[in-house]
Design a protein around this motif. Structure first.
Motif, PDB file in Angstrom:
ATOM      1  N   PRO A 154       0.822  -1.208   0.000  1.00 41.58           N
ATOM      2  CA  PRO A 154       0.000   0.000   0.000  1.00 41.58           C
ATOM      3  C   PRO A 154       0.860   1.265   0.000  1.00 41.58           C
ATOM      4  O   PRO A 154       1.972   1.280   0.538  1.00 41.58           O
ATOM      5  CB  PRO A 154      -0.800  -0.102   1.305  1.00 41.58           C
ATOM      6  N   LEU A 155       0.336   2.314  -0.606  1.00 48.77           N
ATOM      7  CA  LEU A 155       0.997   3.616  -0.553  1.00 48.77           C
ATOM      8  C   LEU A 155       0.638   4.299   0.762  1.00 48.77           C
ATOM      9  O   LEU A 155      -0.545   4.431   1.101  1.00 48.77           O
ATOM     10  CB  LEU A 155       0.543   4.493  -1.724  1.00 48.77           C
ATOM     11  N   ILE A 156       1.652   4.708   1.516  1.00 50.92           N
ATOM     12  CA  ILE A 156       1.427   5.438   2.763  1.00 50.92           C
ATOM     13  C   ILE A 156       2.173   6.767   2.642  1.00 50.92           C
ATOM     14  O   ILE A 156       3.397   6.802   2.620  1.00 50.92           O
ATOM     15  CB  ILE A 156       1.942   4.643   3.981  1.00 50.92           C
ATOM     16  N   ASN A 157       1.418   7.838   2.543  1.00 52.44           N
ATOM     17  CA  ASN A 157       2.026   9.143   2.306  1.00 52.44           C
ATOM     18  C   ASN A 157       2.448   9.782   3.628  1.00 52.44           C
ATOM     19  O   ASN A 157       1.705  10.557   4.236  1.00 52.44           O
ATOM     20  CB  ASN A 157       1.056  10.063   1.548  1.00 52.44           C
ATOM     21  N   LEU A 158       3.639   9.423   4.060  1.00 55.09           N
ATOM     22  CA  LEU A 158       4.202   9.964   5.292  1.00 55.09           C
ATOM     23  C   LEU A 158       5.707  10.007   5.131  1.00 55.09           C
ATOM     24  O   LEU A 158       6.308   9.061   4.618  1.00 55.09           O
ATOM     25  CB  LEU A 158       3.823   9.077   6.489  1.00 55.09           C
ATOM     26  N   SER A 159       6.328  11.109   5.541  1.00 48.66           N
ATOM     27  CA  SER A 159       7.771  11.244   5.388  1.00 48.66           C
ATOM     28  C   SER A 159       8.392  11.746   6.677  1.00 48.66           C
ATOM     29  O   SER A 159       7.742  12.413   7.489  1.00 48.66           O
ATOM     30  CB  SER A 159       8.109  12.217   4.253  1.00 48.66           C
ATOM     31  N   SER A 160       9.694  11.434   6.843  1.00 48.78           N
ATOM     32  CA  SER A 160      10.428  11.944   7.998  1.00 48.78           C
ATOM     33  C   SER A 160      10.506  13.461   7.962  1.00 48.78           C
ATOM     34  O   SER A 160      10.484  14.122   9.004  1.00 48.78           O
ATOM     35  CB  SER A 160      11.832  11.337   8.025  1.00 48.78           C
ATOM     36  N   THR A 161      10.598  14.032   6.762  1.00 50.93           N
ATOM     37  CA  THR A 161      10.641  15.495   6.632  1.00 50.93           C
ATOM     38  C   THR A 161       9.376  16.111   7.213  1.00 50.93           C
ATOM     39  O   THR A 161       9.436  17.115   7.953  1.00 50.93           O
ATOM     40  CB  THR A 161      10.779  15.887   5.146  1.00 50.93           C
ATOM     41  N   GLU A 162       8.222  15.523   6.902  1.00 49.70           N
ATOM     42  CA  GLU A 162       6.953  16.020   7.429  1.00 49.70           C
ATOM     43  C   GLU A 162       6.932  15.948   8.956  1.00 49.70           C
ATOM     44  O   GLU A 162       6.477  16.879   9.629  1.00 49.70           O
ATOM     45  CB  GLU A 162       5.805  15.196   6.850  1.00 49.70           C
ATOM     46  N   ILE A 163       7.437  14.855   9.507  1.00 47.40           N
ATOM     47  CA  ILE A 163       7.438  14.694  10.960  1.00 47.40           C
ATOM     48  C   ILE A 163       8.354  15.720  11.615  1.00 47.40           C
ATOM     49  O   ILE A 163       7.991  16.339  12.626  1.00 47.40           O
ATOM     50  CB  ILE A 163       7.838  13.259  11.332  1.00 47.40           C
ATOM     51  N   ARG A 164       9.544  15.933  11.047  1.00 50.04           N
ATOM     52  CA  ARG A 164      10.458  16.935  11.624  1.00 50.04           C
ATOM     53  C   ARG A 164       9.820  18.316  11.604  1.00 50.04           C
ATOM     54  O   ARG A 164       9.952  19.082  12.568  1.00 50.04           O
ATOM     55  CB  ARG A 164      11.779  16.955  10.853  1.00 50.04           C
ATOM     56  N   GLU A 165       9.113  18.627  10.532  1.00 51.44           N
ATOM     57  CA  GLU A 165       8.477  19.942  10.428  1.00 51.44           C
ATOM     58  C   GLU A 165       7.351  20.093  11.442  1.00 51.44           C
ATOM     59  O   GLU A 165       7.179  21.151  12.049  1.00 51.44           O
ATOM     60  CB  GLU A 165       7.955  20.165   9.002  1.00 51.44           C
ATOM     61  N   ARG A 166       6.590  19.031  11.634  1.00 50.13           N
ATOM     62  CA  ARG A 166       5.527  19.076  12.638  1.00 50.13           C
ATOM     63  C   ARG A 166       6.104  19.321  14.028  1.00 50.13           C
ATOM     64  O   ARG A 166       5.547  20.092  14.825  1.00 50.13           O
ATOM     65  CB  ARG A 166       4.719  17.774  12.629  1.00 50.13           C
ATOM     66  N   ILE A 167       7.226  18.675  14.331  1.00 47.35           N
ATOM     67  CA  ILE A 167       7.860  18.864  15.640  1.00 47.35           C
ATOM     68  C   ILE A 167       8.291  20.316  15.804  1.00 47.35           C
ATOM     69  O   ILE A 167       8.069  20.942  16.849  1.00 47.35           O
ATOM     70  CB  ILE A 167       9.052  17.907  15.806  1.00 47.35           C
ATOM     71  N   GLY A 170       5.602  22.557  16.692  1.00 47.27           N
ATOM     72  CA  GLY A 170       4.915  22.253  17.938  1.00 47.27           C
ATOM     73  C   GLY A 170       3.645  21.451  17.768  1.00 47.27           C
ATOM     74  O   GLY A 170       2.785  21.429  18.651  1.00 47.27           O
ATOM     75  N   ARG A 171       3.503  20.771  16.637  1.00 48.38           N
ATOM     76  CA  ARG A 171       2.313  19.968  16.360  1.00 48.38           C
ATOM     77  C   ARG A 171       2.523  18.520  16.789  1.00 48.38           C
ATOM     78  O   ARG A 171       3.647  18.046  16.891  1.00 48.38           O
ATOM     79  CB  ARG A 171       1.970  20.047  14.873  1.00 48.38           C
ATOM     80  N   SER A 172       1.436  17.830  17.032  1.00 48.04           N
ATOM     81  CA  SER A 172       1.507  16.455  17.525  1.00 48.04           C
ATOM     82  C   SER A 172       2.025  15.508  16.447  1.00 48.04           C
ATOM     83  O   SER A 172       1.727  15.663  15.261  1.00 48.04           O
ATOM     84  CB  SER A 172       0.121  15.999  17.967  1.00 48.04           C
ATOM     85  N   ILE A 173       2.813  14.517  16.885  1.00 48.40           N
ATOM     86  CA  ILE A 173       3.235  13.430  16.002  1.00 48.40           C
ATOM     87  C   ILE A 173       2.682  12.094  16.506  1.00 48.40           C
ATOM     88  O   ILE A 173       3.146  11.038  16.106  1.00 48.40           O
ATOM     89  CB  ILE A 173       4.764  13.362  15.862  1.00 48.40           C
ATOM     90  N   ALA A 174       1.672  12.174  17.379  1.00 48.30           N
ATOM     91  CA  ALA A 174       1.035  10.957  17.891  1.00 48.30           C
ATOM     92  C   ALA A 174       0.504  10.128  16.727  1.00 48.30           C
ATOM     93  O   ALA A 174      -0.070  10.655  15.785  1.00 48.30           O
ATOM     94  CB  ALA A 174      -0.101  11.312  18.842  1.00 48.30           C
ATOM     95  N   ARG A 175       0.736   8.836  16.793  1.00 51.96           N
ATOM     96  CA  ARG A 175       0.315   7.850  15.798  1.00 51.96           C
ATOM     97  C   ARG A 175       1.088   7.947  14.482  1.00 51.96           C
ATOM     98  O   ARG A 175       0.854   7.153  13.570  1.00 51.96           O
ATOM     99  CB  ARG A 175      -1.192   7.924  15.537  1.00 51.96           C
ATOM    100  N   LEU A 176       2.005   8.919  14.363  1.00 55.98           N
ATOM    101  CA  LEU A 176       2.847   9.007  13.172  1.00 55.98           C
ATOM    102  C   LEU A 176       4.183   8.309  13.391  1.00 55.98           C
ATOM    103  O   LEU A 176       4.837   7.907  12.428  1.00 55.98           O
ATOM    104  CB  LEU A 176       3.092  10.467  12.775  1.00 55.98           C
ATOM    105  N   VAL A 177       4.590   8.189  14.632  1.00 49.01           N
ATOM    106  CA  VAL A 177       5.792   7.446  15.001  1.00 49.01           C
ATOM    107  C   VAL A 177       5.408   6.501  16.138  1.00 49.01           C
ATOM    108  O   VAL A 177       4.447   6.762  16.865  1.00 49.01           O
ATOM    109  CB  VAL A 177       6.947   8.375  15.442  1.00 49.01           C
ATOM    110  N   PRO A 178       6.124   5.389  16.306  1.00 48.77           N
ATOM    111  CA  PRO A 178       5.835   4.513  17.441  1.00 48.77           C
ATOM    112  C   PRO A 178       5.922   5.282  18.766  1.00 48.77           C
ATOM    113  O   PRO A 178       6.721   6.209  18.900  1.00 48.77           O
ATOM    114  CB  PRO A 178       6.926   3.438  17.336  1.00 48.77           C
ATOM    115  N   LYS A 179       5.108   4.898  19.730  1.00 45.90           N
ATOM    116  CA  LYS A 179       5.015   5.644  20.981  1.00 45.90           C
ATOM    117  C   LYS A 179       6.369   5.779  21.671  1.00 45.90           C
ATOM    118  O   LYS A 179       6.710   6.846  22.194  1.00 45.90           O
ATOM    119  CB  LYS A 179       4.020   4.981  21.929  1.00 45.90           C
ATOM    120  N   ALA A 180       7.157   4.705  21.686  1.00 45.62           N
ATOM    121  CA  ALA A 180       8.461   4.776  22.354  1.00 45.62           C
ATOM    122  C   ALA A 180       9.364   5.817  21.692  1.00 45.62           C
ATOM    123  O   ALA A 180      10.149   6.490  22.356  1.00 45.62           O
ATOM    124  CB  ALA A 180       9.132   3.408  22.336  1.00 45.62           C
ATOM    125  N   VAL A 181       9.239   5.945  20.366  1.00 46.57           N
ATOM    126  CA  VAL A 181      10.023   6.939  19.636  1.00 46.57           C
ATOM    127  C   VAL A 181       9.526   8.336  19.965  1.00 46.57           C
ATOM    128  O   VAL A 181      10.317   9.260  20.227  1.00 46.57           O
ATOM    129  CB  VAL A 181       9.943   6.673  18.123  1.00 46.57           C
TER     130      VAL A 181
END
Length: 202
Positions: A154-167, A170-181
């Motif tokens: 399946p295509l999953i449109n998610l990138s590390s760049t997007e996650i770094r920008e969200r951080i 100050g936006r949530s990254i819940a459910r985008l990365v494993p909880k321990a991460v």
């Protein structure tokens, strides 16, 4: 019997849930025994990229894969000459682990430019490849060499760049990365600011 081992290379800056979901799909659809997440200290195509410390990215990958015994965090490239060319990595892995058959896992976007990879012809001659779909990079299965397969994941449109920008925003990254991460990123304020001027850690 040789263990079919997928080599999934990347900076994983940071690792996220799509990386893990894709690897689990590849285990089954590419008929693999394990997938090794080879954390790269330097990507020849991204030499200017500011990366989190190598050992910290490895720590996050290990945390993300802790509940998945067939997914393995691998620091093998940390001990090889840089830049980390995949041909070099595969050659050394084959010598060190003769009980395994290594299968290179790459996205369709990387396949489009595979002829620019270091010693691409040698990789194609000596190894099997499994290509997973990427948006905007259509691949015709009938045009692939015999040792290259297109895997229907399946295509999953998610990138590390997007996650770094969200951080950084100050936006949530819940459910985008494993909880321990997510917990380590929050506790240690990783990626909270834009990288300051410094020598790249490629």
């Amino acid at each position: 019997m040789l263990k079919r081992t997928g080599i999934y290379g990347g900076s994983f800056n940071p690792i996220h849930v799509a990386h893990v979901r894709l690897a689990k799909q590849l285990l089954e659809k590419a008929n693999l025994d394990e997938v090794w997440f080879v954390v790269s200290p330097q990507n020849p195509f991204k030499q200017d990229q500011q990366l989190l410390d190598d050992d910290k990215r490895l720590q996050l990958v290990r945390l993300a894969l802790k509940r998945h015994p067939r997914l393995v965090a691998c620091d093998y490239e940390f001990h090889l000459p840089r830049p980390s060319y995949m041909h070099t990595t595969l050659t050394h892995l084959s010598a060190d682990f003769p009980d395994r058959e290594f299968v290179l896992l790459i996205g369709a976007d990387n396949w489009e430019r595979f002829d620019h990879w270091y010693r691409a012809d040698d990789i194609l001659r000596d190894y099997k490849l499994a290509i997973y779909p990427r948006e905007g990079s259509p691949i015709a299965p009938t045009a692939l060499p015999p040792n290259v397969q297109l895997v229907d994941t399946p295509l999953i449109n998610l990138s590390s760049t997007e996650i770094r920008e969200r951080i950084r925003q100050g936006r949530s990254i819940a459910r985008l990365v494993p909880k321990a991460v997510a917990d380590i990123i929050s506790k240690e304020h990783l990626y909270a600011e834009h990288p300051k001027s410094q020598s790249p850690n490629p």
